[in-house]
Design a protein around this motif. Structure first.
Motif, PDB file in Angstrom:
ATOM      1  N   ARG A  71      -5.701   2.244 -32.646  1.00  0.00           N
ATOM      2  CA  ARG A  71      -6.472   2.700 -33.805  1.00  0.00           C
ATOM      3  C   ARG A  71      -6.253   4.169 -34.141  1.00  0.00           C
ATOM      4  O   ARG A  71      -6.245   4.542 -35.306  1.00  0.00           O
ATOM      5  CB  ARG A  71      -7.964   2.430 -33.562  1.00  0.00           C
ATOM      6  CG  ARG A  71      -8.231   0.968 -33.247  1.00  0.00           C
ATOM      7  CD  ARG A  71      -9.679   0.607 -33.356  1.00  0.00           C
ATOM      8  NE  ARG A  71     -10.560   1.440 -32.546  1.00  0.00           N
ATOM      9  CZ  ARG A  71     -11.870   1.494 -32.692  1.00  0.00           C
ATOM     10  NH1 ARG A  71     -12.451   0.764 -33.625  1.00  0.00           N
ATOM     11  NH2 ARG A  71     -12.617   2.248 -31.898  1.00  0.00           N
ATOM     12  N   CYS A  75      -9.873   7.542 -30.849  1.00  0.00           N
ATOM     13  CA  CYS A  75     -10.497   6.395 -30.191  1.00  0.00           C
ATOM     14  C   CYS A  75     -10.371   6.508 -28.671  1.00  0.00           C
ATOM     15  O   CYS A  75      -9.257   6.463 -28.138  1.00  0.00           O
ATOM     16  CB  CYS A  75      -9.838   5.104 -30.683  1.00  0.00           C
ATOM     17  SG  CYS A  75     -10.352   3.631 -29.772  1.00  0.00           S
ATOM     18  N   SER A 103       0.129   3.870 -34.768  1.00  0.00           N
ATOM     19  CA  SER A 103      -1.233   3.918 -35.308  1.00  0.00           C
ATOM     20  C   SER A 103      -1.173   4.400 -36.759  1.00  0.00           C
ATOM     21  O   SER A 103      -0.181   4.993 -37.180  1.00  0.00           O
ATOM     22  CB  SER A 103      -2.112   4.860 -34.487  1.00  0.00           C
ATOM     23  OG  SER A 103      -1.924   6.204 -34.893  1.00  0.00           O
ATOM     24  N   ASP A 105      -2.883   6.784 -37.792  1.00  0.00           N
ATOM     25  CA  ASP A 105      -3.205   8.210 -37.741  1.00  0.00           C
ATOM     26  C   ASP A 105      -2.213   9.021 -38.561  1.00  0.00           C
ATOM     27  O   ASP A 105      -1.026   8.690 -38.601  1.00  0.00           O
ATOM     28  CB  ASP A 105      -3.099   8.694 -36.289  1.00  0.00           C
ATOM     29  CG  ASP A 105      -4.462   9.028 -35.685  1.00  0.00           C
ATOM     30  OD1 ASP A 105      -5.454   9.012 -36.418  1.00  0.00           O
ATOM     31  OD2 ASP A 105      -4.510   9.300 -34.478  1.00  0.00           O
ATOM     32  N   GLY A 129      -0.993   2.722 -43.204  1.00  0.00           N
ATOM     33  CA  GLY A 129      -1.088   1.431 -42.525  1.00  0.00           C
ATOM     34  C   GLY A 129      -0.257   0.336 -43.162  1.00  0.00           C
ATOM     35  O   GLY A 129      -0.569  -0.841 -43.031  1.00  0.00           O
ATOM     36  N   PRO A 141     -12.268  -0.522 -41.934  1.00  0.00           N
ATOM     37  CA  PRO A 141     -13.362  -0.107 -41.047  1.00  0.00           C
ATOM     38  C   PRO A 141     -14.665   0.065 -41.816  1.00  0.00           C
ATOM     39  O   PRO A 141     -14.664   0.333 -43.018  1.00  0.00           O
ATOM     40  CB  PRO A 141     -12.858   1.238 -40.489  1.00  0.00           C
ATOM     41  CG  PRO A 141     -11.920   1.745 -41.527  1.00  0.00           C
ATOM     42  CD  PRO A 141     -11.255   0.521 -42.098  1.00  0.00           C
ATOM     43  N   THR A 145     -17.668   3.987 -39.054  1.00  0.00           N
ATOM     44  CA  THR A 145     -16.404   4.282 -38.386  1.00  0.00           C
ATOM     45  C   THR A 145     -15.560   5.225 -39.223  1.00  0.00           C
ATOM     46  O   THR A 145     -14.926   6.146 -38.703  1.00  0.00           O
ATOM     47  CB  THR A 145     -15.619   2.986 -38.113  1.00  0.00           C
ATOM     48  OG1 THR A 145     -16.420   2.105 -37.307  1.00  0.00           O
ATOM     49  CG2 THR A 145     -14.319   3.277 -37.373  1.00  0.00           C
ATOM     50  N   LYS A 146     -15.548   5.007 -40.532  1.00  0.00           N
ATOM     51  CA  LYS A 146     -14.794   5.895 -41.427  1.00  0.00           C
ATOM     52  C   LYS A 146     -15.283   7.335 -41.307  1.00  0.00           C
ATOM     53  O   LYS A 146     -14.495   8.270 -41.275  1.00  0.00           O
ATOM     54  CB  LYS A 146     -14.938   5.422 -42.883  1.00  0.00           C
ATOM     55  CG  LYS A 146     -14.124   4.199 -43.235  1.00  0.00           C
ATOM     56  CD  LYS A 146     -14.266   3.873 -44.718  1.00  0.00           C
ATOM     57  CE  LYS A 146     -13.423   2.681 -45.118  1.00  0.00           C
ATOM     58  NZ  LYS A 146     -13.570   2.350 -46.549  1.00  0.00           N
ATOM     59  N   ILE A 149     -14.065   8.813 -38.011  1.00  0.00           N
ATOM     60  CA  ILE A 149     -12.639   9.138 -38.088  1.00  0.00           C
ATOM     61  C   ILE A 149     -12.425  10.439 -38.845  1.00  0.00           C
ATOM     62  O   ILE A 149     -11.659  11.309 -38.419  1.00  0.00           O
ATOM     63  CB  ILE A 149     -11.850   7.996 -38.762  1.00  0.00           C
ATOM     64  CG1 ILE A 149     -11.909   6.722 -37.913  1.00  0.00           C
ATOM     65  CG2 ILE A 149     -10.399   8.400 -38.987  1.00  0.00           C
ATOM     66  CD1 ILE A 149     -11.311   5.497 -38.592  1.00  0.00           C
ATOM     67  N   THR A 158      -7.358   7.848 -42.088  1.00  0.00           N
ATOM     68  CA  THR A 158      -6.916   6.513 -42.482  1.00  0.00           C
ATOM     69  C   THR A 158      -8.062   5.699 -43.076  1.00  0.00           C
ATOM     70  O   THR A 158      -9.220   5.865 -42.694  1.00  0.00           O
ATOM     71  CB  THR A 158      -6.334   5.761 -41.268  1.00  0.00           C
ATOM     72  OG1 THR A 158      -5.942   4.447 -41.683  1.00  0.00           O
ATOM     73  CG2 THR A 158      -7.361   5.603 -40.161  1.00  0.00           C
ATOM     74  N   LEU A 161      -7.448   0.114 -40.465  1.00  0.00           N
ATOM     75  CA  LEU A 161      -7.244   0.125 -39.013  1.00  0.00           C
ATOM     76  C   LEU A 161      -6.545  -1.156 -38.561  1.00  0.00           C
ATOM     77  O   LEU A 161      -6.693  -2.207 -39.201  1.00  0.00           O
ATOM     78  CB  LEU A 161      -8.583   0.235 -38.275  1.00  0.00           C
ATOM     79  CG  LEU A 161      -9.346   1.555 -38.365  1.00  0.00           C
ATOM     80  CD1 LEU A 161     -10.653   1.443 -37.589  1.00  0.00           C
ATOM     81  CD2 LEU A 161      -8.510   2.697 -37.826  1.00  0.00           C
TER      82      LEU A 161
END
Length: 200
Positions: A71, A75, A103, A105, A129, A141, A145-146, A149, A158, A161
């Protein structure tokens, strides 16, 4: 040495769904439609830690490859997995495989990830991605989570994911084995991965 019967080589988390021809992003990790064993991975260009474009196909054409989709450097579960891979990479190489971790990233995050541990394999960025989507393992996500990140990443965060995935391919890019875990806390152990590679 761990011995694994051939019937156990197919990971529990491999989805036996029909893969989509078009790249897609699922709403939930459980809804992805990954490429299947026997299919070929698509041609893709990735970015290294220097911002240089790398042809993945040119890399895997040199040697059978263990592709690890993680991810991001933000992470903690991914960092544990990457560190474990560094320990087992010499044994993986002895079995005739190289390791490449990918990833979504920003490539600027790769150097800090490398510095977190002594990594003896390649890390690449998959901008936006795109390749992850083509592999059928991309999902969107949730807002929480966003936000995490965005606060813990360098460069552009990103918006897609990958479900944590390990794919073994031959020099033709054909998938020989895959392990896909919708629960991001679950990763294939080094022992199981080595056992799989010994039996392929």
């Amino acid at each position: 040495m761990i011995k694994v019967k051939p019937i156990k080589l197919i990971a529990v988390f491999v989805f036996l769904s029909i893969s989509s021809v078009n790249a897609q992003i699922s709403e939930k990790p459980e809804d992805i439609s990954p490429l299947l064993i026997g299919e070929k991975i698509p041609a893709s260009n990735l970015i290294n830690e220097l911002g240089e474009t790398i042809s993945l196909n040119s890399q895997i054409s040199k040697m059978n490859t263990v592709l690890v989709f993680y991810r991001g450097g933000w992470c903690p579960f991914c960092n544990l997995q990457l560190s474990g891979l560094a320990t087992s990479t010499p044994d993986i190489v002895k079995l005739g495989y190289q390791v490449i971790a990918i990833s979504p990233d920003d490539y600027k995050n790769i150097k800090p990830t490398i510095k977190k541990g002594t990594l003896n394999y390649k890390l690449y960025s998959d901008p936006k991605g795109k390749f992850i989507q083509q592999m059928g393992i991309a999902f969107t996500p949730d807002p929480r989570t966003k936000g995490y990140i965005s606060k813990n990443t360098i460069g552009k965060a990103t918006s897609v994911l990958p479900v944590p995935t390990v794919v073994v391919v031959n020099t033709k890019g054909e998938i020989l084995f895959e392990y896909i875990a919708p629960n991001f806390k679950q990763r294939i152990s080094s022992e199981l991965l080595l056992a799989v590679l010994e039996n392929l």
